[in-house]
Design a protein around this motif. Structure first.
Motif, PDB file in Angstrom:
ATOM      1  N   LEU A 116      41.929  36.944  37.715  1.00  0.00           N
ATOM      2  CA  LEU A 116      41.634  36.812  39.141  1.00  0.00           C
ATOM      3  C   LEU A 116      42.744  36.024  39.829  1.00  0.00           C
ATOM      4  O   LEU A 116      43.222  35.011  39.303  1.00  0.00           O
ATOM      5  CB  LEU A 116      40.306  36.098  39.365  1.00  0.00           C
ATOM      6  CG  LEU A 116      39.008  36.859  39.064  1.00  0.00           C
ATOM      7  CD1 LEU A 116      37.812  36.012  39.499  1.00  0.00           C
ATOM      8  CD2 LEU A 116      38.959  38.208  39.761  1.00  0.00           C
ATOM      9  N   ALA A 117      43.135  36.473  41.016  1.00  0.00           N
ATOM     10  CA  ALA A 117      44.194  35.782  41.757  1.00  0.00           C
ATOM     11  C   ALA A 117      43.784  34.362  42.151  1.00  0.00           C
ATOM     12  O   ALA A 117      44.541  33.413  41.924  1.00  0.00           O
ATOM     13  CB  ALA A 117      44.594  36.605  42.980  1.00  0.00           C
ATOM     14  N   ALA A 172      34.482  35.619  46.229  1.00  0.00           N
ATOM     15  CA  ALA A 172      34.753  36.730  47.154  1.00  0.00           C
ATOM     16  C   ALA A 172      35.511  37.847  46.445  1.00  0.00           C
ATOM     17  O   ALA A 172      35.244  39.036  46.673  1.00  0.00           O
ATOM     18  CB  ALA A 172      35.536  36.230  48.368  1.00  0.00           C
ATOM     19  N   GLU A 173      36.451  37.485  45.572  1.00  0.00           N
ATOM     20  CA  GLU A 173      37.196  38.525  44.859  1.00  0.00           C
ATOM     21  C   GLU A 173      36.286  39.267  43.880  1.00  0.00           C
ATOM     22  O   GLU A 173      36.382  40.491  43.738  1.00  0.00           O
ATOM     23  CB  GLU A 173      38.395  37.929  44.120  1.00  0.00           C
ATOM     24  CG  GLU A 173      39.224  39.002  43.429  1.00  0.00           C
ATOM     25  CD  GLU A 173      40.633  38.560  43.082  1.00  0.00           C
ATOM     26  OE1 GLU A 173      41.190  39.121  42.125  1.00  0.00           O
ATOM     27  OE2 GLU A 173      41.181  37.678  43.760  1.00  0.00           O
ATOM     28  N   ILE A 174      35.391  38.529  43.211  1.00  0.00           N
ATOM     29  CA  ILE A 174      34.439  39.202  42.320  1.00  0.00           C
ATOM     30  C   ILE A 174      33.542  40.133  43.126  1.00  0.00           C
ATOM     31  O   ILE A 174      33.273  41.274  42.716  1.00  0.00           O
ATOM     32  CB  ILE A 174      33.604  38.161  41.548  1.00  0.00           C
ATOM     33  CG1 ILE A 174      34.500  37.333  40.626  1.00  0.00           C
ATOM     34  CG2 ILE A 174      32.496  38.848  40.740  1.00  0.00           C
ATOM     35  CD1 ILE A 174      33.816  36.129  40.007  1.00  0.00           C
ATOM     36  N   ILE A 226      37.011  44.090  33.833  1.00  0.00           N
ATOM     37  CA  ILE A 226      37.024  42.889  33.002  1.00  0.00           C
ATOM     38  C   ILE A 226      38.007  41.939  33.654  1.00  0.00           C
ATOM     39  O   ILE A 226      39.175  42.280  33.878  1.00  0.00           O
ATOM     40  CB  ILE A 226      37.464  43.194  31.555  1.00  0.00           C
ATOM     41  CG1 ILE A 226      36.491  44.181  30.889  1.00  0.00           C
ATOM     42  CG2 ILE A 226      37.554  41.914  30.729  1.00  0.00           C
ATOM     43  CD1 ILE A 226      36.948  44.654  29.505  1.00  0.00           C
ATOM     44  N   ARG A 227      37.551  40.746  33.993  1.00  0.00           N
ATOM     45  CA  ARG A 227      38.413  39.797  34.683  1.00  0.00           C
ATOM     46  C   ARG A 227      38.322  38.416  34.020  1.00  0.00           C
ATOM     47  O   ARG A 227      37.258  37.994  33.576  1.00  0.00           O
ATOM     48  CB  ARG A 227      38.035  39.672  36.165  1.00  0.00           C
ATOM     49  CG  ARG A 227      38.326  40.918  36.986  1.00  0.00           C
ATOM     50  CD  ARG A 227      39.819  41.192  37.081  1.00  0.00           C
ATOM     51  NE  ARG A 227      40.129  42.362  37.905  1.00  0.00           N
ATOM     52  CZ  ARG A 227      40.220  43.605  37.442  1.00  0.00           C
ATOM     53  NH1 ARG A 227      39.999  43.842  36.151  1.00  0.00           N
ATOM     54  NH2 ARG A 227      40.517  44.602  38.256  1.00  0.00           N
ATOM     55  N   TYR A 228      39.464  37.760  33.978  1.00  0.00           N
ATOM     56  CA  TYR A 228      39.549  36.385  33.482  1.00  0.00           C
ATOM     57  C   TYR A 228      39.481  35.447  34.683  1.00  0.00           C
ATOM     58  O   TYR A 228      40.222  35.611  35.662  1.00  0.00           O
ATOM     59  CB  TYR A 228      40.848  36.173  32.711  1.00  0.00           C
ATOM     60  CG  TYR A 228      40.909  37.001  31.453  1.00  0.00           C
ATOM     61  CD1 TYR A 228      40.465  36.508  30.233  1.00  0.00           C
ATOM     62  CD2 TYR A 228      41.397  38.319  31.490  1.00  0.00           C
ATOM     63  CE1 TYR A 228      40.501  37.288  29.082  1.00  0.00           C
ATOM     64  CE2 TYR A 228      41.434  39.102  30.349  1.00  0.00           C
ATOM     65  CZ  TYR A 228      40.989  38.581  29.148  1.00  0.00           C
ATOM     66  OH  TYR A 228      41.014  39.352  28.022  1.00  0.00           O
ATOM     67  N   VAL A 229      38.580  34.471  34.592  1.00  0.00           N
ATOM     68  CA  VAL A 229      38.372  33.525  35.686  1.00  0.00           C
ATOM     69  C   VAL A 229      38.939  32.172  35.261  1.00  0.00           C
ATOM     70  O   VAL A 229      38.445  31.554  34.309  1.00  0.00           O
ATOM     71  CB  VAL A 229      36.875  33.387  36.025  1.00  0.00           C
ATOM     72  CG1 VAL A 229      36.683  32.473  37.230  1.00  0.00           C
ATOM     73  CG2 VAL A 229      36.240  34.753  36.279  1.00  0.00           C
ATOM     74  N   ILE A 243      32.817  44.268  42.925  1.00  0.00           N
ATOM     75  CA  ILE A 243      31.494  44.902  42.919  1.00  0.00           C
ATOM     76  C   ILE A 243      31.410  45.962  44.004  1.00  0.00           C
ATOM     77  O   ILE A 243      30.960  47.096  43.770  1.00  0.00           O
ATOM     78  CB  ILE A 243      30.395  43.835  43.112  1.00  0.00           C
ATOM     79  CG1 ILE A 243      30.326  42.905  41.891  1.00  0.00           C
ATOM     80  CG2 ILE A 243      29.035  44.499  43.347  1.00  0.00           C
ATOM     81  CD1 ILE A 243      29.411  41.712  42.077  1.00  0.00           C
ATOM     82  N   LYS A 244      31.853  45.607  45.209  1.00  0.00           N
ATOM     83  CA  LYS A 244      31.814  46.569  46.319  1.00  0.00           C
ATOM     84  C   LYS A 244      32.708  47.775  46.038  1.00  0.00           C
ATOM     85  O   LYS A 244      32.387  48.903  46.448  1.00  0.00           O
ATOM     86  CB  LYS A 244      32.214  45.876  47.622  1.00  0.00           C
ATOM     87  CG  LYS A 244      31.148  44.911  48.137  1.00  0.00           C
ATOM     88  CD  LYS A 244      31.452  44.380  49.513  1.00  0.00           C
ATOM     89  CE  LYS A 244      32.553  43.353  49.516  1.00  0.00           C
ATOM     90  NZ  LYS A 244      32.723  42.704  50.842  1.00  0.00           N
TER      91      LYS A 244
END
Length: 404
Positions: free
Chosen positions: A346-347, A391-393, A316-319, A397-398
């Motif tokens: 996310l950074a 790219a971070e998302i 779970i990430r906040y964008v 996934i990877k």
């Protein structure tokens, strides 16, 4: 008073809104036809040799030699001798290089392999202006450019995602052509998800468009619950995930643009998701609204778990979106969120830029913008920002797939 003016003076509010909606809809259709003649369809830009070599991680000279040797896709030559590639050709080159260099196959062709879990990302928030749809579109385009197979599902009755893919809901999406067709309760009208999926103009991306008929699910679900309709995968919060599983083998990532409210459609999206992206504009009023969203979502998720639902997400990430790094109150809000949520934020952030606004006016993402449509430096800064977030998302996934 003339007759027309007299009719307008006694026009009901409902009739007035209907008339204005029809006028606006017709004008939007006219604008779209002028923007994308003669078939009123969008098309994807081509890519230069430099852009392709950067995407594939190979030297431009290697790409040029492949072209000269007739190896894999043969690009079109412009009058000035430059080679240009379509995304379909880039994907052909990806497959060729993956076979030619098996030790580097994943870097060239990163689609999920047998045993890799389908990633279903729900993008959610119920505060307008959080750039939920813009985030979904840019992520879909980015992942497709990386070579993934993406299904984008518009779950919002307002259908902004559909419009970004070139569909005007009231003209291009007829009855029973949205995800509602696959999750509705009357079995005789229900359609397999594969029947409502559409190929988009963007290679690698399929779309399930939305329109106002999605509201039917919100209206019908309370009665279905009262009537005891649905058990197992047929219960309301599992229906979306169940139909997505029917097409799981066709895609690497499914992106769901959730409605801006916590209704039954959004609950289905939360349950179908393997991961959640919560978009947030870093202004105090937006954060306060998100706080209410999270509190409501927490309560409802607990109720779903009590009903037998399983809500386990890979991440779970906040964008952070539309961020102005020169706005001190916004900077303070970003610092607050990072101190509270840590790495769940996310950074990278999506910066507030006229490039994204201009692209939205043309119903395009930054990845579709032609050089010169906005200032080069402005476009490059915006792309760097969006690329970093996406790219971070993608890295998350990877990581789920066991790749570094």
């Amino acid at each position: 008073m003339n007759l027309v003016a007299h009719k307008r003076s006694i026009e009901s509010s409902a009739d007035k809104i209907t008339r204005q909606a029809q006028m606006l809809s017709a004008q939007l259709q006219s604008i779209r036809t002028r923007m994308y003649p003669p078939e009123a369809m969008k098309s994807l830009k081509t890519f230069t040799s430099r852009e392709v070599s950067s995407l594939l991680g190979i030297a431009e000279s290697t790409l040029r030699q492949m072209s000269l040797d007739g190896e894999s896709a043969i690009p079109e030559r412009q009058d000035n001798g430059r080679r240009i590639y379509t995304l379909a050709q880039i994907n052909e080159i990806r497959r060729h290089l993956a076979q030619k260099r098996p030790s580097e196959a994943f870097s060239f062709h990163p689609q999920r392999q047998r045993g890799d879990k389908l990633q279903v990302l729900t993008i959610a928030n119920f505060k307008g202006g959080s750039a939920k749809t813009t985030t979904t579109v840019h992520l879909a385009h980015y992942l497709a450019i990386q070579g993934l197979r993406v299904l984008a599902i518009d779950l919002d009755p307002q259908a902004s995602l559909s419009a970004m893919f070139g569909y005007q809901p009231e003209f291009d999406v007829e009855e029973n052509q949205t995800i509602y067709a696959s999750i509705r309760y009357d079995e005789d009208q229900r359609r397999p998800l594969r029947d409502v999926i559409r190929k988009s103009y963007f290679p690698g991306i399929d779309v399930v468009p939305g329109n106002l008929e999605l509201m039917e699910y919100e209206h019908e679900t309370p009665q279905a619950i009262a009537d005891g309709v649905g058990r197992g995968d047929a219960i309301f919060f599992r229906r979306l995930g169940a139909v997505i599983s029917d097409v799981a083998d066709d895609y690497d990532v499914v992106l769901i643009d959730a409605p801006p409210q916590l209704g039954y459609l959004t609950l289905g999206a939360l349950c179908a998701a393997t991961s959640l992206l919560i978009t947030i504009h870093p202004a105090m009023i937006d954060v306060a609204s998100m706080n209410q969203f999270l509190a409501m979502m927490s309560d409802i998720m607990h109720v779903i778990e009590e009903r037998g639902g399983v809500l386990e997400h890979d991440f779970i990430r906040y964008v952070l979106t539309r961020h102005n790094p020169n706005d001190v109150p916004q900077v303070n809000v970003v610092a607050l969120l990072r101190s509270l949520f840590g790495e769940d934020v996310l950074a990278p952030v999506v910066v507030d830029t006229t490039a994204i606004a201009n692209a939205g006016l043309e119903k395009k993402s930054l990845y579709e913008m032609a050089k010169g449509s906005v200032g080069r430096d402005t476009l490059n800064r915006a792309l760097e920002s969006v690329d970093a977030v996406n790219a971070e998302i993608f890295n998350h996934i990877k990581s789920v797939w066991g790749r570094t």
